[in-house]
Design a protein around this motif. Structure first.
Motif, short mmCIF file in Angstrom:
data_model
loop_
_atom_site.label_atom_id
_atom_site.label_comp_id
_atom_site.label_asym_id
_atom_site.label_seq_id
_atom_site.Cartn_x
_atom_site.Cartn_y
_atom_site.Cartn_z
N SER A 10 0.81 -1.22 0.00
CA SER A 10 0.00 0.00 0.00
C SER A 10 0.85 1.27 0.00
O SER A 10 1.86 1.36 0.71
CB SER A 10 -0.93 0.01 1.22
N SER A 11 0.43 2.22 -0.78
CA SER A 11 1.06 3.55 -0.77
C SER A 11 0.07 4.61 -0.29
O SER A 11 0.38 5.80 -0.27
CB SER A 11 1.56 3.91 -2.17
N THR A 12 -1.14 4.18 0.07
CA THR A 12 -2.16 5.10 0.56
C THR A 12 -2.50 4.76 2.00
O THR A 12 -2.46 3.60 2.41
CB THR A 12 -3.44 5.02 -0.30
N PRO A 13 -2.86 5.76 2.82
CA PRO A 13 -3.18 5.52 4.24
C PRO A 13 -4.41 4.62 4.38
O PRO A 13 -5.28 4.57 3.51
CB PRO A 13 -3.46 6.91 4.78
N ILE A 14 -4.49 3.94 5.50
CA ILE A 14 -5.65 3.10 5.81
C ILE A 14 -6.92 3.93 5.83
O ILE A 14 -7.96 3.54 5.32
CB ILE A 14 -5.46 2.42 7.18
N PHE A 15 -6.83 5.12 6.44
CA PHE A 15 -7.97 6.03 6.50
C PHE A 15 -7.72 7.21 5.56
O PHE A 15 -6.66 7.82 5.59
CB PHE A 15 -8.19 6.55 7.92
N SER A 16 -8.71 7.52 4.74
CA SER A 16 -8.57 8.66 3.83
C SER A 16 -8.67 9.98 4.57
O SER A 16 -8.14 11.00 4.13
CB SER A 16 -9.63 8.59 2.73
N GLU A 17 -9.37 9.97 5.72
CA GLU A 17 -9.50 11.16 6.56
C GLU A 17 -8.84 10.88 7.91
O GLU A 17 -8.87 9.75 8.41
CB GLU A 17 -10.97 11.53 6.77
N ILE A 18 -8.27 11.93 8.51
CA ILE A 18 -7.59 11.79 9.79
C ILE A 18 -8.57 11.39 10.88
O ILE A 18 -9.66 11.97 11.00
CB ILE A 18 -6.88 13.10 10.16
N LYS A 19 -8.19 10.42 11.68
CA LYS A 19 -8.95 10.01 12.86
C LYS A 19 -8.20 10.51 14.09
O LYS A 19 -7.13 10.02 14.43
CB LYS A 19 -9.10 8.49 12.91
N SER A 20 -8.75 11.53 14.74
CA SER A 20 -8.02 12.23 15.80
C SER A 20 -8.56 11.89 17.18
O SER A 20 -9.52 11.12 17.32
CB SER A 20 -8.10 13.74 15.57
N THR A 21 -7.97 12.49 18.18
CA THR A 21 -8.38 12.28 19.57
C THR A 21 -9.36 13.34 20.04
O THR A 21 -9.73 13.38 21.22
CB THR A 21 -7.16 12.29 20.50
N SER A 22 -9.79 14.23 19.16
CA SER A 22 -10.66 15.33 19.55
C SER A 22 -12.13 14.92 19.51
O SER A 22 -12.53 14.13 18.65
CB SER A 22 -10.44 16.54 18.64
N ASN A 23 -12.92 15.50 20.39
CA ASN A 23 -14.33 15.16 20.48
C ASN A 23 -15.12 15.67 19.27
O ASN A 23 -15.82 14.93 18.61
CB ASN A 23 -14.91 15.75 21.77
N LEU A 24 -15.02 16.98 19.00
CA LEU A 24 -15.54 17.60 17.77
C LEU A 24 -17.02 17.34 17.54
O LEU A 24 -17.45 17.03 16.42
CB LEU A 24 -14.72 17.14 16.56
N VAL A 25 -17.80 17.49 18.60
CA VAL A 25 -19.25 17.33 18.47
C VAL A 25 -19.84 18.61 17.88
O VAL A 25 -19.56 19.71 18.36
CB VAL A 25 -19.89 17.04 19.84
N ASP A 320 -0.80 6.32 8.60
CA ASP A 320 -2.08 5.81 8.11
C ASP A 320 -3.26 6.63 8.61
O ASP A 320 -4.39 6.15 8.68
CB ASP A 320 -2.24 4.34 8.50
N ASN A 321 -2.98 7.91 8.96
CA ASN A 321 -4.01 8.86 9.40
C ASN A 321 -4.71 8.45 10.69
O ASN A 321 -5.84 8.88 10.96
CB ASN A 321 -5.05 9.10 8.29
N ILE A 322 -4.05 7.63 11.50
CA ILE A 322 -4.54 7.34 12.84
C ILE A 322 -3.81 8.28 13.78
O ILE A 322 -2.68 8.01 14.20
CB ILE A 322 -4.28 5.86 13.21
N LEU A 323 -4.40 9.42 14.05
CA LEU A 323 -3.69 10.52 14.71
C LEU A 323 -3.75 10.36 16.24
O LEU A 323 -4.25 11.24 16.95
CB LEU A 323 -4.24 11.87 14.28
N ALA A 324 -3.27 9.21 16.73
CA ALA A 324 -3.09 9.04 18.17
C ALA A 324 -1.99 9.98 18.63
O ALA A 324 -1.17 10.44 17.84
CB ALA A 324 -2.74 7.59 18.48
#
Length: 391
Positions: A10-25, A320-324
């Motif tokens: 793979s040359s592309t991240p697992i997630f196309s969008e960043i998965k962050s630790t923020s709540n963002l409701v 892979d856009n897993i923004l831990a």
């Protein structure tokens, strides 16, 4: 999702969008606009009915007499330290593992941060680590809550009374919880909360202080309009830190939707809890489910036999856009500053700071995403030797 597909082909991240630790409701937009319209019709976007309504509702949620809202939690903290610190005292005791700006805030007020150690299990300061730092220059005990865990607030109240030193709790990460069925927000001389978009209640950017001390509340209301009144402080007089009606409207809608949000947070937490039981060398830091909690954060510990360093693990996840992110790192007593600091006997914080990771959470993380994130960690664990060679 296989090792070869992720780390070889793979040359592309697992997630196309960043998965962050923020709540963002994002509260209901139509309801928010309706609230804003009320302020518009009243021709008042400064502090008015919405702010007062918001403060009253927060007082009830936290079981406290007073709530004072600010443009953000940082300035609420600055002014509360200013109001509470004993006169002619120069030191503020705080844990070394906490929010990175607490020491800066203290220094802005020409006070000296005095860092204490943390408990490796509770992840926060204890009465023992704080008491060992108390001296004739101590003007305030600034007790920051750890993430997920809650410190022994009753014990800190007793410690403050023993030495006649005010206790201010930074309860930003404790949310709308309880401790032995007493509501968080009603402890100590005061408690500070944030309403950044990453927190439990989204006010765009806002914060508030809760207290049962009417005189302190009156002083804070004066300070938020007129700024600091200490000529020795770096921040000049005239600073206005009031919360405006638009931010209060956002917070009010968030409060109305808080119950369903916590249920969604719990669903994510319980799924992490279930899946991580099958992952060797990783331990979930669990909430006290006998108490009220917001379940916003997901915190894991990499045990000693986890095959990679924390930084190596984070580097892979970020690709892979897993923004831990690392848990309260670096610890404050190790940072270079242009102001003086004091460190107590720091034994545990350095080691603990390299073991914990805040995992993706919040509204942009689906249950399916959690399955992928945990499976990703399993792939790292079971293929660690080849991954190390590639690193």
């Amino acid at each position: 999702m296989k090792f070869e597909d992720i780390f070889i082909k793979s040359s592309t991240p697992i997630f196309s969008e960043i998965k962050s630790t923020s709540n963002l409701v994002k509260p209901n937009f139509d309801n928010f606009i309706e609230k804003v319209k009320q302020s518009y019709e009243n021709k008042n976007f400064k502090q008015g009915k919405q702010v007062l309504d918001f403060e009253n509702k927060l007082s009830k949620i936290h079981g406290t007499n007073e709530c004072i809202a600010f443009c953000n939690g940082l300035w609420g903290m600055v002014l509360t330290i200013q109001a509470l610190c004993l006169p002619h005292k120069t030191e503020v005791i705080m844990p070394t593992m906490t929010y990175r700006r607490l020491a800066d805030i203290t220094a802005w007020l020409n006070l000296t941060p005095h860092f204490c150690d943390i408990d490796p299990k509770g992840l926060g300061a204890t009465v023992a680590t704080v008491e060992s730092c108390i001296n004739s220059d101590t003007g305030l005990l600034l007790i920051a809550q750890p993430i997920v865990k809650v410190c022994d607030m009753h014990a800190f109240e007793r410690l403050g009374k023993k030495y006649s030193i005010p206790v201010l709790f930074d309860s930003v990460e404790a949310g709308v919880g309880t401790l032995k069925n007493k509501k968080i927000g009603s402890f100590g001389a005061a408690e500070c909360f944030s309403m950044h978009a990453s927190k439990l209640i989204n006010g765009f950017e806002a914060g508030y202080i809760t207290t049962n001390d009417t005189q302190l509340a009156e002083k804070l209301r004066e300070l938020r309009c007129n700024g600091l009144n200490n000529n020795n402080a770096i921040i000049s007089n005239g600073l206005n830190t009031e919360l405006n009606e638009v931010h209060a409207a956002m917070g009010l809608i968030g409060l109305a939707e808080l119950g369903p949000q916590i249920e969604r947070n719990k669903a994510r937490y319980y799924l992490y809890k279930q899946l991580l039981k099958t992952l060797p060398s990783v331990t979930l830091v669990e909430y006290d489910e006998q108490e009220a909690r917001g379940y916003k954060n997901i915190l894991i510990k990499l045990e000693d036999n986890w095959p990679l360093s924390r930084q190596e693990t984070l580097t892979l996840m970020h690709q892979d856009n897993i923004l831990a992110r690392p848990y309260y790192w670096p610890v404050l007593h190790t940072k270079e500053t242009d102001y003086p600091t004091i460190s107590g006997n720091i034994i545990h914080a350095n080691n603990v700071s390299e073991q914990y990771i805040l995992m993706p959470s919040g509204e942009f993380l689906s249950l399916e995403d959690i399955h992928k994130v945990v499976h990703y960690l399993k792939i790292i664990h079971y293929n660690s030797q080849e991954i190390k060679e590639r690193l």
